[in-house]
Write a protein that holds these residues in place. Structure first.
Motif, PDB file in Angstrom:
ATOM      1  N   ALA A  89       0.745  -1.346  -0.105  1.00 41.15           N
ATOM      2  CA  ALA A  89      -0.305  -0.044   0.023  1.00 41.15           C
ATOM      3  C   ALA A  89       0.982   1.329   0.006  1.00 41.15           C
ATOM      4  N   LYS A  90       2.085   1.160   0.615  1.00 47.05           N
ATOM      5  CA  LYS A  90       3.055   2.402   0.657  1.00 47.05           C
ATOM      6  C   LYS A  90       3.619   2.463  -0.521  1.00 47.05           C
ATOM      7  N   PHE A  91       4.111   1.338  -1.094  1.00 48.86           N
ATOM      8  CA  PHE A  91       5.067   1.576  -2.177  1.00 48.86           C
ATOM      9  C   PHE A  91       4.159   1.792  -3.619  1.00 48.86           C
ATOM     10  N   MET A  92       2.948   1.098  -3.584  1.00 56.55           N
ATOM     11  CA  MET A  92       1.960   1.478  -4.790  1.00 56.55           C
ATOM     12  C   MET A  92       0.700   2.111  -4.306  1.00 56.55           C
ATOM     13  N   PRO A  93       0.513   3.229  -4.014  1.00 58.23           N
ATOM     14  CA  PRO A  93      -0.766   3.758  -3.353  1.00 58.23           C
ATOM     15  C   PRO A  93      -1.870   3.798  -4.116  1.00 58.23           C
ATOM     16  N   GLY A  94      -1.470   3.822  -5.646  1.00 59.90           N
ATOM     17  CA  GLY A  94      -2.719   3.915  -6.687  1.00 59.90           C
ATOM     18  C   GLY A  94      -3.235   2.514  -7.197  1.00 59.90           C
ATOM     19  N   VAL A  95      -2.688   1.413  -6.706  1.00 60.82           N
ATOM     20  CA  VAL A  95      -2.845   0.125  -7.134  1.00 60.82           C
ATOM     21  C   VAL A  95      -3.869  -0.654  -6.096  1.00 60.82           C
TER      22      VAL A  95
END
Ligand code: ADP
Length: 404
Positions: free
Chosen positions: A114-120
């Motif tokens: 969630a931190k590394f890919m907030p948009g996915v």
């Protein structure tokens, strides 16, 4: 539907494995897979997984991923295929103490993604999902109603793997009707039509963690694991079934603390305790072959309990069409399969010793031609089951699960 790449992350306490699928244009392709073991920190592993996907040219930016899917274990009051929002992660935290080997690494990994890919979008398929339609009698413990309301019941696990076996075994047995019902299970709750007679399968997922499931017409009738993934068969280092009164007895008579008991039951029990300290099945087999008594006992206890559960489902299903072996041990260890199938010819199960010995990590029928019950090895594909459900969820989030 346009671009549809789905990454499935499999998070162990010290490992990260991943597979990237592409469902673009209605097809279904595995693009790449990878993983890391012996981890002390998941953050660098997740970063290098994403770097590998970029370097391999599989994705150029995070928005190339339609979702990341997770084969999550259990959460309080949540089942099926769901979007991993904060409330679901908290519900997993609520059950961290009963799934101590599984929930904490998933929670940590999900927060990192969630931190590394907030948009996915992050989407979970819970391992308990496959058992939503098992008969109530198979899932209840005889405890006070208030305990049952609090979630103290059998849930069943390894749902993604056993569902894959339900689908694939039906295809191999030329029952496309049953394969279709199994594939549609999370859409219609097992209502798609099948013809007579019923297809009866017992699936043995034998790996670092093991369970046996009975499957009628593609739908589970029960699983050897109960409330938690510590139960059922003896696991690599987790206890398996144990009379609950052992715990208060030991705590009162030896002063064992609850925390120490939990640690011993989750880390120092199972095949590791029986074999004198060996966690990996290959080591136990090697020692048993050298005549080591505890290692031999560990193998005997393991096979005994597996036979116990096969026998239970043989009766519940009114006989069997196929007995399936899958996962690291089930796919690779011919000797274990021999022990499990020993002296069952009167029940219609007979291995072909040569086919059994030759079969490692590949799909094959290993029963003798005269065996009434087919004995089959099927390499499992849990990630594919997760990816398919995630795709379905993305296409229609309003019917993600059919919670009872
Ligand atoms: P997990 O539950 O950790 O995903 P796996 O399904 O990978 O577990 O199974 C791990 C177990 O399977 C180990 O105990 C290992 O000894 C055994 N195993 C895995 N691969 C092989 C192999 N090629 N030959 C023999 N045993 C194997």
């Amino acid at each position: 539907m346009g671009r549809m790449k789905i990454l499935v992350a499999n998070l162990g306490s010290t490992s990260l494995k991943y597979r990237l699928f592409d469902f673009s244009g209605g097809q279904e392709r595995l693009l790449t897979r990878g993983g890391m073991e012996r981890l002390t920190d998941h953050a660098p592993a997740i970063e290098s997984c994403l770097a590998e996907l970029r370097q391999g040219g599989w994705i150029t930016r995070e928005s190339d991923l339609a979702a990341v899917g997770f084969k999550t274990i259990m959460a309080r009051g949540v089942n099926g295929c769901v979007r991993l929002d904060e409330s679901v992660v908290r519900a997993m935290e609520d059950y961290a103490s009963i799934a101590p080997a599984h929930n904490p690494p998933y929670i940590a990994g999900i927060r990192l993604f969630a931190k590394f890919m907030p948009g996915v979008p992050l989407v979970a398929l819970f391992e308990t999902a496959f058992y939503q339609w098992a008969p109530e009698a198979a899932m209840r413990y005889a405890v006070p109603e208030a305990w049952c309301q609090a979630g103290i019941r059998r849930w069943g696990f390894h749902g993604a793997s056993h569902k894959f076996i339900a689908e694939r075994s039906a295809e191999m047995l030329c029952r496309q009707d049953v394969a279709h019902r199994a594939r549609q299970l999370y859409v219609d709750g097992g209502k798609s039509p099948v013809r007579e007679p019923a297809l009866r399968v017992v699936s043995c997922h034998l790996g670092g963690s093991s369970s046996v499931t009975g499957i009628r017409n593609g739908v589970a009738v029960g699983n050897s694991m109960g409330l938690t993934p510590q139960s059922g068969l003896p696991q690599n280092n987790r206890v398996g079934d144990l009379d609950v009164f052992a715990l208060p007895f030991l705590m009162r008579s030896t002063g064992l603390t609850l925390e120490e008991a939990e640690r011993l039951l989750c880390k120092e029990s199972g095949l590791k305790a029986l074999s004198g300290g060996y966690n990996d099945f290959r080591d136990i087999v090697a020692r048993a072959e050298q005549g080591d008594g505890p290692a031999k006992l560990a193998l005997d206890v393991y096979a005994h309990h597996i036979r116990h559960w096969i026998g239970s489902y043989f009766l519940q299903l009114n006989g069997l069409d196929a007995l399936v072996f899958t996962a690291g041990i089930g796919e690779n260890q011919a000797g274990v399969r021999t022990e499990i199938c020993r002296d069952l010819d009167q029940l219609g199960l007979k291995l072909d010793p040569k086919l059994n010995a030759e079969t490692k990590a590949r799909e094959a029928v290993i029963s003798a031609p005269e065996s009434a019950v087919k004995i089959i090895v099927i390499p499992t594909n849990e990630e594919l089951v997760v990816a398919r459900e995630v795709r379905r969820f993305l296409q229609n989030p309003s019917t993600p699960s059919l919670n009872p």
